[in-house]
Each structure stands twice: as structure tokens, then as C-alpha cells.
Design a protein around this motif. Structure first.
Motif, PDB file in Angstrom:
ATOM      1  N   ARG A   1       0.945  -0.976  -0.018  1.00  0.00           N
ATOM      2  CA  ARG A   1      -0.223  -0.275  -0.226  1.00  0.00           C
ATOM      3  C   ARG A   1       0.747   0.938   0.360  1.00  0.00           C
ATOM      4  NH1 ARG A   1      -3.755   0.827   5.327  1.00  0.00           N
ATOM      5  NH2 ARG A   1      -4.079   3.109   4.236  1.00  0.00           N
ATOM      6  N   ALA A   2       0.423   2.781  -0.593  1.00  0.00           N
ATOM      7  CA  ALA A   2       0.838   3.575  -0.650  1.00  0.00           C
ATOM      8  C   ALA A   2      -0.506   4.902  -0.484  1.00  0.00           C
ATOM      9  CB  ALA A   2       1.149   4.124  -2.012  1.00  0.00           C
ATOM     10  N   ASP A   3       0.568   5.492   0.585  1.00  0.00           N
ATOM     11  CA  ASP A   3      -0.684   7.258   0.928  1.00  0.00           C
ATOM     12  C   ASP A   3       0.195   8.014   1.165  1.00  0.00           C
ATOM     13  OD1 ASP A   3      -2.532   5.273   2.346  1.00  0.00           O
ATOM     14  OD2 ASP A   3      -0.762   3.811   2.929  1.00  0.00           O
ATOM     15  N   ALA A   4      -0.682   9.263   0.767  1.00  0.00           N
ATOM     16  CA  ALA A   4      -0.218  10.779   0.889  1.00  0.00           C
ATOM     17  C   ALA A   4      -1.213  11.417   1.365  1.00  0.00           C
ATOM     18  CB  ALA A   4       0.156  11.351  -0.817  1.00  0.00           C
ATOM     19  N   THR A   5      -0.928  12.618   1.839  1.00  0.00           N
ATOM     20  CA  THR A   5      -1.386  13.081   3.089  1.00  0.00           C
ATOM     21  C   THR A   5      -1.125  14.653   2.487  1.00  0.00           C
ATOM     22  OG1 THR A   5      -0.271  12.959   4.924  1.00  0.00           O
ATOM     23  CG2 THR A   5      -2.745  11.801   4.314  1.00  0.00           C
ATOM     24  N   TYR A   6      -2.289  15.450   2.388  1.00  0.00           N
ATOM     25  CA  TYR A   6      -1.592  16.354   1.939  1.00  0.00           C
ATOM     26  C   TYR A   6      -2.828  17.757   2.380  1.00  0.00           C
ATOM     27  CZ  TYR A   6      -0.663  21.208  -0.689  1.00  0.00           C
ATOM     28  OH  TYR A   6       0.038  22.449  -1.185  1.00  0.00           O
ATOM     29  N   GLU A   7      -1.505  19.163   3.454  1.00  0.00           N
ATOM     30  CA  GLU A   7      -2.223  19.855   4.331  1.00  0.00           C
ATOM     31  C   GLU A   7      -2.424  21.730   3.284  1.00  0.00           C
ATOM     32  OE1 GLU A   7      -1.191  19.721   8.149  1.00  0.00           O
ATOM     33  OE2 GLU A   7      -1.513  17.926   9.389  1.00  0.00           O
ATOM     34  N   LEU A   8      -3.197  22.004   2.960  1.00  0.00           N
ATOM     35  CA  LEU A   8      -3.738  23.565   2.636  1.00  0.00           C
ATOM     36  C   LEU A   8      -3.056  23.905   3.516  1.00  0.00           C
ATOM     37  CD1 LEU A   8      -7.138  22.335   0.592  1.00  0.00           C
ATOM     38  CD2 LEU A   8      -4.901  22.487  -0.464  1.00  0.00           C
ATOM     39  N   ALA A   9      -1.969  24.860   3.147  1.00  0.00           N
ATOM     40  CA  ALA A   9      -2.141  25.802   3.474  1.00  0.00           C
ATOM     41  C   ALA A   9      -2.449  27.395   3.798  1.00  0.00           C
ATOM     42  CB  ALA A   9      -0.613  26.365   3.063  1.00  0.00           C
ATOM     43  N   ASP A  10      -4.000  27.146   3.117  1.00  0.00           N
ATOM     44  CA  ASP A  10      -5.199  27.798   3.722  1.00  0.00           C
ATOM     45  C   ASP A  10      -6.531  27.118   4.297  1.00  0.00           C
ATOM     46  OD1 ASP A  10      -3.715  30.438   2.559  1.00  0.00           O
ATOM     47  OD2 ASP A  10      -4.399  29.586   0.205  1.00  0.00           O
ATOM     48  N   LYS A  11      -6.416  27.807   5.314  1.00  0.00           N
ATOM     49  CA  LYS A  11      -7.384  26.907   6.071  1.00  0.00           C
ATOM     50  C   LYS A  11      -9.039  27.271   5.961  1.00  0.00           C
ATOM     51  CE  LYS A  11      -4.547  24.388   7.851  1.00  0.00           C
ATOM     52  NZ  LYS A  11      -3.730  23.099   7.792  1.00  0.00           N
TER      53      LYS A  11
ATOM     54  N   PHE B   1     -12.590  26.312   4.019  1.00  0.00           N
ATOM     55  CA  PHE B   1     -13.981  24.166   4.367  1.00  0.00           C
ATOM     56  C   PHE B   1     -12.958  23.443   4.203  1.00  0.00           C
ATOM     57  CE2 PHE B   1     -16.167  20.846   2.044  1.00  0.00           C
ATOM     58  CZ  PHE B   1     -17.840  21.245   3.329  1.00  0.00           C
ATOM     59  N   PHE B   2     -11.644  23.556   3.026  1.00  0.00           N
ATOM     60  CA  PHE B   2     -10.760  22.030   3.002  1.00  0.00           C
ATOM     61  C   PHE B   2      -9.449  22.496   3.806  1.00  0.00           C
ATOM     62  CE2 PHE B   2     -13.639  21.769  -1.111  1.00  0.00           C
ATOM     63  CZ  PHE B   2     -14.397  20.807  -0.440  1.00  0.00           C
ATOM     64  N   ARG B   3      -9.241  21.943   5.236  1.00  0.00           N
ATOM     65  CA  ARG B   3      -8.422  21.886   5.159  1.00  0.00           C
ATOM     66  C   ARG B   3      -7.337  20.940   4.955  1.00  0.00           C
ATOM     67  NH1 ARG B   3      -8.950  24.216  10.256  1.00  0.00           N
ATOM     68  NH2 ARG B   3     -10.486  25.851  10.072  1.00  0.00           N
ATOM     69  N   GLY B   4      -7.500  19.308   3.872  1.00  0.00           N
ATOM     70  CA  GLY B   4      -6.731  18.699   3.336  1.00  0.00           C
ATOM     71  C   GLY B   4      -7.274  17.644   2.671  1.00  0.00           C
ATOM     72  N   PHE B   5      -6.404  16.503   1.688  1.00  0.00           N
ATOM     73  CA  PHE B   5      -6.944  15.670   1.152  1.00  0.00           C
ATOM     74  C   PHE B   5      -5.412  14.830   1.175  1.00  0.00           C
ATOM     75  CE2 PHE B   5      -7.851  19.632  -0.619  1.00  0.00           C
ATOM     76  CZ  PHE B   5      -9.035  19.659  -1.574  1.00  0.00           C
ATOM     77  N   ALA B   6      -6.660  13.514   1.318  1.00  0.00           N
ATOM     78  CA  ALA B   6      -5.312  12.592   1.279  1.00  0.00           C
ATOM     79  C   ALA B   6      -5.975  10.856   0.090  1.00  0.00           C
ATOM     80  CB  ALA B   6      -5.548  11.818   2.992  1.00  0.00           C
ATOM     81  N   GLY B   7      -5.120  10.631  -0.306  1.00  0.00           N
ATOM     82  CA  GLY B   7      -5.598   9.528  -0.644  1.00  0.00           C
ATOM     83  C   GLY B   7      -4.326   8.452  -0.268  1.00  0.00           C
ATOM     84  N   GLY B   8      -5.188   7.005  -1.422  1.00  0.00           N
ATOM     85  CA  GLY B   8      -3.929   6.049  -1.392  1.00  0.00           C
ATOM     86  C   GLY B   8      -4.376   5.010  -2.244  1.00  0.00           C
ATOM     87  N   VAL B   9      -3.391   3.966  -1.935  1.00  0.00           N
ATOM     88  CA  VAL B   9      -3.841   2.809  -3.153  1.00  0.00           C
ATOM     89  C   VAL B   9      -3.135   1.124  -2.162  1.00  0.00           C
ATOM     90  CG1 VAL B   9      -1.745   2.541  -3.974  1.00  0.00           C
ATOM     91  CG2 VAL B   9      -2.992   1.457  -5.507  1.00  0.00           C
TER      92      VAL B   9
ATOM     93  N   ALA C   1     -11.260  14.155   1.714  1.00  0.00           N
ATOM     94  CA  ALA C   1     -11.311  15.643   2.175  1.00  0.00           C
ATOM     95  C   ALA C   1     -11.063  15.377   4.027  1.00  0.00           C
ATOM     96  CB  ALA C   1     -11.906  16.209   1.438  1.00  0.00           C
ATOM     97  N   ASP C   2      -9.966  16.467   3.761  1.00  0.00           N
ATOM     98  CA  ASP C   2     -10.249  16.996   5.375  1.00  0.00           C
ATOM     99  C   ASP C   2     -11.279  18.293   5.660  1.00  0.00           C
ATOM    100  OD1 ASP C   2      -9.093  14.870   6.435  1.00  0.00           O
ATOM    101  OD2 ASP C   2      -7.624  15.464   6.175  1.00  0.00           O
ATOM    102  N   ILE C   3     -12.293  18.218   6.209  1.00  0.00           N
ATOM    103  CA  ILE C   3     -13.232  19.246   5.683  1.00  0.00           C
ATOM    104  C   ILE C   3     -12.801  20.321   7.796  1.00  0.00           C
ATOM    105  CG2 ILE C   3     -14.161  19.054   4.260  1.00  0.00           C
ATOM    106  CD1 ILE C   3     -17.229  18.393   5.632  1.00  0.00           C
TER     107      ILE C   3
END
Length: 885
Positions: A450-460, A462-470, A569-571
Motif C-alpha cells: 500500500r501507498a498513502d499520501a496526505t496533503y494539508e492546505l496552507a490556506d485553512k 472549508f477544505f483543510r487537506g486531502f488524502a489518498g492511497g492505493v 477530503a478533510d473539512i
């Protein structure tokens, strides 16, 4: 005599020796609570808490009001923080110290968690259900883990000494391995970077069981260290565990009710089941961690478990003299049989031993890395390989005798049988009757990446970040067993049968009963003889030493390939000025199966194979509202799936032609089975009023479809119609309920009272499955009510835990043995306790006990006046020395 200043020890008295003496007295119950508290100093603290060298574990300074949080308090604090900050509905148990849990295996610990129930048998807890449901996926450090051809891990095989935390997720995250409609059990083990530096621990424990009259050793150890070098920081950990457990279970049982003459209802048999075994477990784990810089971490770990288990089940079956002019009485006001006796009955009686020799081994190796690319982006990957094997040798011998007189009785849910005027314990009354030569072999393996990625947005916003994986996994499962069936001894029922006492080393006497079920002991074939002299038995019964061949019709194999992709999506937003945060996600899972087996068509064995594919889409919503700093509300909604057992997919078809009095029939698996689906909703309100204090309540709902039931339907082959039995997706269901939990330490109480704490939780559930005939049955194994009450104490060098668990009655099996009766289990309860005393900074002594009330499991056929079993299990007492550095 001059008074001894506070914090000092009288000359000539070694403090360690003094503590050993105190602990030894506590272990044998000679030290009362009054005498312990009489040793307290003027401020209410035990003397050890006042001395400069005393441990701070759980200390409460009454004068300063300062609480040093370690041990039980620290574990409770960490578990509470994990629950509070997780976006899923989860309950956790954290180790008090390195590998120090209140129980010796994972399954037993789970019984303390809100909404989880267990059943103990064969010397330990093994059967685990979450909210009355068995469909939980088991993970090891977030990765799929299993035993042989099972979908899940047999949790009792993991010793608690290797664990750092145990998490039970009631709602499944979109980033978790799919497969659990009831929830997820994630077993977390220690890693070297969990510790500040060089760490070592050793636990030596002796456990005594009352019914098996055995005292067995258990030993575990761990050593861990970390080093800073020019190439970064390295860490290494090694752990080892050995457990031996000789156990004894017993049951007095009553046969399925039948219609007797004159409208009476009662059994035709009363008997006994005595089970005992010698189980040895070895487990080891090793972990390497490397942090070349602050942004990258690499790990490699391996865990291996090996179990060798010799066991036996001794059956005694006493046939009752129905329709033979026996003297019969009934339960007052009913037509249910209460007693039956007959002189000169010459009644058929059977004794049997099932010898079992199990060997299993499971190994998982994994490697992975985490890379913080920058302050916003994190990448993770893992690769794991799991291999699990199970072998079973299971010879069975039945012996038969004829008893002149017999008397059976049913009272207070217990059946008893006696043989007046006859010595039932002698082997001279029994002869060889049947031999079953059974054996099986299961294998399972998987490769999982498995592989996962998380990304936190600099501008907070409605959307705070995104994550995904396989995740890509390939699982293989295969099973085969010997041809089943029995062989009669050539001399059975002849004029000169082979009496069992004529065979040297063959005859044993069963263990005496702890309960009163009539006769206390009966002759049995020795399990050791069956297991060690199986070739001799084959020669005696079949004329050859050749083992029973493997049955090609029992063979199945499944190669299952899974490809999963998820995104979320983290909200965060405000709802009427209330801050809300959470996530919205979707997991897509494509499953390909290559199924293989063998069919019997026109008396010829032919290979059968089927390939299937399917895709499941699993949405997930998790929201958390911060009503105030210590109060939050949750809402979680998730769709989950549970794949059927591998054996249920078996494409092999066995057809039996019609006879003069029988229909044409067939049996098979079903390659077209769909996964069980569940739409789960949790709504919770959680108040965290202290670091180790909380009150939480959760309302939950599960809606199921595609539950599996076996049924027979007409199928036509070569122009002939057969009544073929297969598993089908036929049932839908719903489960609703409420969970409430409370946890608190009473630190503000004066003196020694400030060491007390309480954990209490309760669960109410209702619902069931709609069967194909339209009838709604509650879930088998589900209690409507259940609760745990746990008393805690930690102060100075003393800590203690007393746990009481209770669950209401439940149906364990509907239409038991294809009759009109359901098998209903009476309320179950257990009382366990442990007491720990710190002998020194590094050494502690623990005394613990399970099943202290000697609980009796009772079940019955639909109504209490028609009992089935009364079962008794070992009461255990253990003494452990724990050293930590």
C-alpha cells in the motif's frame, strides 16, 4: 527507642526485603486492607511513597495535591486522548507499562471494551463479537493479519506482552483495510522509537488452574535501544514470549427433546463432555527503525507465532430406557421428563475420546517508510508478506458397554445419570466399537502493498487537506482433509468383542467432575494412546497401518486479488458558531477470484474452477462538532463489507443419485456469493471533564444486506433434478443500540482514597435478520444487554484492578440440529482481578485471577425446563514477577 525519621528505614532492615515480605503476604491473602493502610505515614501516603528512592507510579501527594501520572492512570489518559482526538468512533486499551495488560491474550482484553463480548472456552477467551456481531476485521499495526484460511486472526494467539495498544474501531475509516461490517480490531506492538533509550523488560509468571490441577510457566522479554550515528538514528527491538497452558473444561449435557409415550417430551440421552489440553505458544518479534533525518523514517519488522496444542475431548453418552416400561416422573405442571429409571435395562452406553494434535505457525514480515516531503505533504508506503499454516491430527475411538440398571434425572437446568449397582469406572464393561481417522491441512498466504499520501492546505478554508492511497493484495487460501467416516471394529457386537482393558496402555479414567452430574468418572480411550499409536489403531480396525487418504472432494483453493483505491477530503466549518471538523471519503475495491475445487459427477471426480470479479464502493463520512473545550459530538456514517469464508466459495459440486427411498441430492459452495454489506451510523456525545475522566454515549445503527444462509434448491444436471444445498445471499437485517461509558480517577479524595478509579460501560442492542421465510431472528450470539464494571486503584507502590462483566441471555443457534428448538444461553458473568506491588524501582510482583466466581455456563432448548448444557471452566490464579530497566 528513637523514632525513625520519615523517609528512612530502620537499621538492619533491607527495604527490598521488607517489600518482598509485604508482597508475599498480599499474594497469599494474609495481608488485610487494614494492615496495609496502617503502614501509611502521617500524610496518608504509604511509606514507600515518602522515601526518596520510591517509585512515583500513581503517587498522589496529599499535601501538595500533585498527581504523577504513570501506570494505570497514564494508560487511561493515553487511551482517552486517542479516543477523543480520533475522527472515528474508537475505544482503546493502552499498556500500563511495557507489555503490561490486565490479561494474557488479546481476546481476553477485548472483553473490557464497551460493546464487546467474549466467550471463554478451551482454557481462554477466543470468541469475540462487537455489538453482538462477529464480522470484525483484524489488523496488526494497521495491516491485514489472519490465521491459515480464516478471514481474521485468532486473537488469542497474540500475547499481550508484545502490545503497546489495542484499538477497537466501531466505525471504519476510509483509509483502513476493508472487510469488517462489525468494526476493526487493530493490534499495535512496540517499536524502538517508542522508548527514550535503552529499555529492557522480563516477565516470569506461573499460572495455576483449579480444574486441570496444573501450574504452568509463562515467560516473556523485550530489549530495545536506539543510537544516534553519523548516518542518522537507528533503533532495534527484540521480543519473545512463551506460554504453556494446561486446561480443563467440562459439560454435563442433555439430548435434544423428543416425543415420548403418553405425550411426554424429553431426551433419549444424558451425557458428559470433558475437554482438556496442553497448549504451548511461542511468539517472537523484531523491529528495526532508521531515521536518516527528521523527514524520513524507515522500518522493518517481523512477528512469528507458533502453537503446539495436544487436546482431548472425552464424551460419555448414556442412553435412557424410553418406551421400555421405565419409571418416569415429570416436571410439576408440565409434560417434560424429570426422572426416568429402569432395573434390568441392559442399556447401551458409549464413551469416546477425540484426540487432537494441532500445529499452527503464522509469520508476517513488513517493511515501509514515511517521508515528510515538506510541511504539507507526507508520503507513506508498506510492503508485507504473511504466511500461515495449520495441521490437525484427530483420531477418534468409540467404546460401548451395556449397563444393567440406569437412572436419569433433570433438575435446575442440569441432567445427571447414574448406574445403580454397577461399576461404571471399570474397562471390563466396554469393548471397541468405532474408529475415525481424521486429519486436515490448511494454508494461507498473502502479499500486501500500500501507498498513502496526505496533503494539508496552507490556506485553512472549508477544505483543510486531502488524502489518498492505493492497496494491492494477493491472498491465497487452500484446505483439504481426510476422507471422513468411521470404521467398525471387526469384533464389535460379536460374541467375542475386544474388551478395552485387554489392550495395554489403552484405557484411562476421565478426570473427576467438578459439578454433580451423577457419575463422576468413566472409562475412556487414552488420548495419548490415540495420538502416539494411531498406526496400531488403523491396523486393529482396518487391517492396515496406511492413513485414511485425503479427500479430493474436500479440497478448495482461492486466489483472491484485491485492488483498492481511496480518497478523502478533510473539512472544517462553523455550524451556528459551533466548530465542526471531519472528512468525507470514498474507497473503491475491485476483487478478482480464481476459485478451484473438485466435483463428483456420475461417480467421477472432475476438477472445477470458476473466476469471478466484483467492485464495491464504500463511502465514508466522519464529522466532529466541538461544542466546547471538553464537550464534543460525533456523527459517522460508513458503508462496509465483509467477504464470505473461503470455504463458502468452493465451486466443487457433489451429486448423489436418488435411491429407492431417497431423493437425488447435492452439496456445493457458491462462487457467486456477494460480500455482506452494512451501512453503519454512529452518533455520539462525549464529555471529557478530566485527563482521565469522561462520560460518553453513542447511538448506533447497522443495516445489513446479503447475509449468508445455506438452503436447498432444485438444480438440473444431464436431465436429472437434484436438491442441491448451497450458501446463498438471502437475508437482510438491522441492528440498533446504545453504548454508554464512564471513566474517572478520584484524585481529590483525601489520603489513600485518592487512589481509586472506576470504569463502567453498558450496551443495549436490539434487531435481527429477516430469514427467507420472513421470520425475524435476533443475531445469533447477540445479548440485548451487557455491561462491564471495573474498579481501579493506584497509589504509591500499589495498584489493583477488579473487573466484573455481565451479558444477558442470547440465542447461540436457531433450529438447533434441525429441530424446532433454539439453543438459548443464560446470562453470562465473570469476575477477574489483579494486584500489583512494586518491590523496587525496577521490580514488581503481580497476583491475578480469572473466573473467580467459578461461573457456570448454562443453555437450554427454547424453554428452561428443557436444558442442554451446564459448562464449567478453569478458575486461574497467576503470580508474576516483572523486571524493567
Amino acid at each position: 527507642m528513637k523514632p525513625i525519621p520519615s523517609g528512612r528505614v530502620a537499621p538492619g532492615r533491607n527495604p527490598f526485603t521488607l517489600k518482598v515480605t509485604v508482597a508475599a503476604l498480599a499474594a497469599v491473602g494474609m495481608l488485610s486492607g487494614a494492615s496495609v493502610w496502617a503502614q501509611q505515614g502521617p500524610d496518608g501516603a504509604p511509606p514507600a511513597a515518602q522515601s526518596a528512592g520510591a517509585s512515583a507510579a500513581g503517587e498522589v501527594g496529599a499535601s501538595a495535591g500533585v498527581v504523577t501520572v504513570t501506570g494505570i492512570r497514564n494508560a487511561a489518559r493515553n487511551a482517552q486522548a486517542f479516543k477523543q482526538n480520533n475522527e472515528q468512533v474508537v475505544d482503546s486499551i493502552v499498556a500500563d507499562d511495557i507489555g503490561k495488560f490486565p490479561d494474557k491474550n488479546v481476546a481476553e482484553i477485548l472483553g473490557r471494551i464497551t460493546g464487546v463480548q467474549i466467550i471463554r472456552e478451551a482454557g481462554e477467551a477466543g470468541n469475540v463479537v462487537i455489538r453482538g456481531l462477529p464480522g470484525a476485521v483484524t489488523l496488526l499495526n494497521g495491516r491485514e493479519m489472519f490465521s491459515a484460511v480464516s478471514r481474521s486472526l485468532f486473537l488469542a494467539d497474540i500475547p499481550t506482552t508484545m502490545l503497546s495498544r489495542l484499538d477497537v474501531y466501531k466505525s471504519q475509516g476510509v483509509d483502513m483495510v476493508e472487510g469488517g461490517t462489525a468494526g476493526v480490531i487493530d493490534v499495535r506492538t512496540n517499536r524502538p522509537f517508542d522508548f527514550k533509550g535503552a529499555t529492557a523488560s522480563v516477565v516470569a509468571r506461573a499460572e495455576n488452574r483449579d480444574k486441570s490441577e496444573a501450574t504452568d510457566p509463562q515467560l516473556s522479554g523485550m530489549v530495545s535501544n536506539r543510537w544516534k550515528t553519523a548516518y542518522g538514528e537507528f533503533g532495534a527491538l527484540l521480543g519473545y514470549s512463551y506460554q504453556r497452558g494446561r486446561y480443563a473444561d467440562e459439560a454435563g449435557w442433555v439430548g435434544v427433546p423428543l416425543s415420548i409415550e403418553n405425550g411426554l417430551t424429553g431426551p433419549d440421552t444424558i451425557g458428559r463432555t470433558m475437554t482438556g489440553g496442553d497448549r504451548k505458544r511461542w511468539a517472537g518479534n523484531g523491529v528495526l527503525q532508521w531515521r536518516p533525518n527528521k523527514d524520513v523514517e524507515v522500518f522493518a519488522e517481523v512477528i512469528n507465532t507458533r502453537i503446539e496444542h495436544d487436546a482431548e475431548t472425552n464424551f460419555f453418552l448414556g442412553q435412557l430406557p424410553l418406551n421400555k416400561g421405565a419409571t418416569i416422573t415429570t416436571v410439576p405442571g408440565t409434560n417434560y421428563l424429570q426422572s426416568i429409571s429402569k432395573t434390568g435395562a441392559d442399556q447401551w452406553t458409549l464413551s469416546s475420546t477425540q484426540g487432537r494434535r494441532h500445529y499452527s505457525r503464522t509469520t508476517q514480515a513488513a517493511t515501509g517508510a514515511t517521508w515528510d516531503v515538506n510541511d504539507q505533504l507526507r508520503l507513506k508506503t508498506e510492503l508485507a508478506r504473511t504466511v500461515s499454516k495449520f495441521r490437525n491430527q484427530n483420531p477418534i475411538v468409540d467404546i460401548v458397554g451395556f449397563m444393567p440398571n440406569v437412572a436419569g434425572r433433570i433438575d435446575n437446568g442440569v441432567g445427571s445419570i447414574t448406574y445403580p449397582g454397577a461399576d461404571i469406572t471399570t474397562g471390563s464393561n466396554f469393548f471397541l466399537e468405532k474408529f475415525f481417522d481424521q486429519h486436515s491441512h490448511d494454508e494461507g498466504s498473502s502479499t500486501d502493498w500500500r501507498a498513502d499520501a496526505t496533503y494539508e492546505l496552507a490556506d485553512k478554508g472549508f477544505f483543510r487537506g486531502f488524502a489518498g492511497g492505493v492497496r494491492i493484495a494477493k491472498r491465497h487460501a487452500a484446505s483439504i482433509h481426510g476422507i471422513e467416516g468411521s470404521v467398525n471394529h471387526p469384533g464389535a457386537y460379536s460374541a467375542n468383542p475386544v474388551m478395552i482393558n485387554a489392550i495395554p496402555g489403552f484405557t484411562c479414567l476421565s478426570r473427576p467432575s467438578a459439578g454433580n452430574y451423577g457419575i463422576s468418572q468413566f472409562p475412556i480411550p487414552c488420548a495419548s494412546y490415540l495420538l502416539n499409536n494411531t498406526s496400531d489403531l488403523r491396523q486393529a480396525f482396518t487391517g492396515t497401518t496406511t492413513p485414511n487418504p485425503e479427500d479430493p472432494l474436500s479440497y478448495y483453493a482461492d486466489i483472491e486479488k484485491t485492488q483498492a483505491l481511496y480518497g478523502k477530503a478533510d473539512i472544517a466549518f462553523d455550524a451556528w458558531s459551533v466548530p465542526v471538523e471531519g472528512s468525507i471519503g470514498l474507497r473503491a475495491v475491485r476483487t478478482e477470484q480464481d476459485l478451484r475445487g473438485n466435483s463428483l459427477i456420475n461417480d467421477a471426480i472432475v476438477a472445477a474452477s470458476v473466476k469471478t470479479t466484483g467492485t464495491d464502493y464504500l463511502p465514508n463520512v466522519a464529522l466532529r462538532a466541538k461544542l466546547r473545550g471538553d464537550l464534543q459530538a460525533r456523527f459517522n456514517w460508513v458503508k462496509a463489507t465483509q467477504r464470505p469464508a473461503f470455504a463458502d466459495f468452493n465451486p466443487g459440486l457433489v451429486l448423489h443419485a436418488a435411491g429407492n427411498t431417497t431423493l437425488a441430492t447435492g452439496t456445493s459452495g457458491n462462487p457467486n456469493l456477494k460480500p455482506i454489506e452494512s451501512k453503519n451510523m454512529d452518533a455520539a456525545l462525549e464529555w471529557y471533564f478530566a485527563p482521565t475522566g469522561s462520560v460518553t454515549g453513542t447511538v448506533f445503527s447497522h443495516e445489513f444486506k446479503n447475509y449468508i444462509r445455506r438452503k436447498s434448491t432444485p438444480e438440473t444436471y444431464d436431465g436429472i433434478t437434484y436438491d442441491v444445498s448451497r450458501p446463498y445471499n438471502t437475508s437482510d437485517g438491522k441492528l440498533e443500540g446504545v453504548e454508554i461509558a464512564y471513566k474517572q480517577f478520584y484524585d481529590w479524595l483525601p489520603g489513600w482514597l485518592g487512589g481509586f478509579g472506576v470504569e463502567a460501560n453498558g450496551t443495549y442492542m436490539h434487531g435481527g435478520l429477516t430469514e427467507p421465510d420472513g421470520k425475524v431472528n435476533s443475531f445469533a450470539g447477540m445479548s440485548k444487554w451487557a455491561y462491564n464494571l471495573i474498579g481501579l486503584y493506584e497509589r504509591g507502590d500499589w495498584s489493583a484492578r477488579v473487573a466484573y462483566s455481565w451479558r444477558s441471555r442470547f440465542v447461540s443457534e436457531y433450529a438447533y440440529r434441525a429441530t424446532q428448538y433454539d439453543l438459548v444461553v443464560d446470562p453470562m458473568k465473570s469476575l477477574d482481578a489483579s494486584l500489583t506491588y512494586k518491590l523496587s524501582k525496577n521490580l514488581s510482583l503481580t497476583v491475578d485471577g480469572t473466573n473467580l466466581t467459578d461461573f457456570q455456563y448454562k443453555d437450554y432448548h427454547s424453554v428452561p425446563e428443557l436444558p442442554r448444557d451446564v459448562r464449567r471452566y478453569d478458575r486461574t490464579v497467576g503470580v508474576a514477577l516483572r523486571w524493567k530497566h
